[in-house]
Scaffold this motif. Structure first.
Motif, short mmCIF file in Angstrom:
data_model
loop_
_atom_site.label_atom_id
_atom_site.label_comp_id
_atom_site.label_asym_id
_atom_site.label_seq_id
_atom_site.Cartn_x
_atom_site.Cartn_y
_atom_site.Cartn_z
N PRO A 136 0.82 -1.21 0.00
CA PRO A 136 0.00 0.00 0.00
C PRO A 136 0.85 1.26 0.00
CG PRO A 136 0.07 -0.95 2.18
CD PRO A 136 0.79 -1.91 1.27
N LYS A 137 0.32 2.30 -0.62
CA LYS A 137 0.95 3.62 -0.63
C LYS A 137 0.13 4.51 0.29
CE LYS A 137 3.77 2.42 -3.94
NZ LYS A 137 4.58 1.34 -3.49
N PHE B 14 -11.17 -0.21 13.99
CA PHE B 14 -10.13 0.33 13.14
C PHE B 14 -9.69 -0.64 12.05
CE2 PHE B 14 -9.19 1.89 17.55
CZ PHE B 14 -9.63 3.19 17.37
N SER B 15 -9.11 -0.05 11.01
CA SER B 15 -8.36 -0.82 10.02
C SER B 15 -6.90 -0.72 10.43
CB SER B 15 -8.53 -0.23 8.62
OG SER B 15 -9.87 -0.26 8.22
N ALA B 16 -6.15 -1.79 10.25
CA ALA B 16 -4.75 -1.79 10.66
C ALA B 16 -3.85 -1.82 9.43
CB ALA B 16 -4.46 -2.99 11.55
N LEU B 17 -2.75 -1.10 9.52
CA LEU B 17 -1.80 -1.04 8.41
C LEU B 17 -0.39 -1.08 8.99
CD1 LEU B 17 -1.34 -0.60 5.34
CD2 LEU B 17 -1.33 1.84 5.83
N ALA B 18 0.37 -2.13 8.66
CA ALA B 18 1.75 -2.25 9.10
C ALA B 18 2.66 -1.58 8.09
CB ALA B 18 2.13 -3.72 9.26
N GLN B 19 3.64 -0.83 8.59
CA GLN B 19 4.57 -0.09 7.73
C GLN B 19 5.98 -0.23 8.29
OE1 GLN B 19 3.39 2.81 5.01
NE2 GLN B 19 2.78 0.70 4.84
N LEU C 48 -0.29 1.37 12.05
CA LEU C 48 -1.22 2.48 12.13
C LEU C 48 -2.63 1.92 12.27
CD1 LEU C 48 0.05 4.72 9.18
CD2 LEU C 48 0.66 4.90 11.59
N CYS C 49 -3.36 2.39 13.29
CA CYS C 49 -4.76 2.04 13.45
C CYS C 49 -5.56 3.18 12.85
CB CYS C 49 -5.11 1.85 14.93
SG CYS C 49 -4.15 0.55 15.74
#
Length: 132
Positions: free
Chosen positions: A75-76, A110-115, A124-125
């Protein structure tokens, strides 16, 4: 007019002046220098190029708004004005550093995004921003 002196036919090749020996250290230094240059270029590509092209992950803070685009496995994320009304606009509700554990975010809210940014890893939640 003068003529060059005749060569001595009695001089053997062993008696002629020897040529200077080739430097072995110079070739070694060139190889080491080339290797160092390659390491510098590789480091610049790995760590500097993503930041210059805007492909580096965004380390957003709580309260920032971001848009998420691209493929699910790559993802960007771009920071945006929270009042922009863009599609796929999310507000960062929580940031969990030092982990890729998506379970740190309550999946009902929440949606979770690992970076990962350099050696920093974080999750990021995100909560969706209501469209205006």
């Amino acid at each position: 007019m003068t003529t060059p002196p005749p060569s001595d036919p009695f001089t053997t090749p062993e008696q002629q002046p020897a040529a200077a020996p080739a430097k072995k250290g110079g070739a070694l230094l060139k190889k080491i220098g080339g290797f160092v240059v390659l390491l510098v270029i590789a480091g610049a590509v790995k760590f500097g190029l993503p930041h210059l092209t805007g492909d580096a992950p965004v380390h957003a803070e709580v309260g920032d708004c971001v848009t998420v685009s691209g493929e699910e496995n790559d993802p960007k994320v771009d920071t945006q004005d929270c009042s922009s009304g863009k599609p796929d606009l999310f507000k960062v509700a929580q940031v969990h550093t030092g982990t890729f554990d998506l379970n740190k975010c309550d999946e009902t809210k929440f949606s979770a995004l690992a970076q990962q940014l350099g050696s920093d890893k974080f999750v990021l939640c995100l909560e969706e921003v209501a469209k205006k």
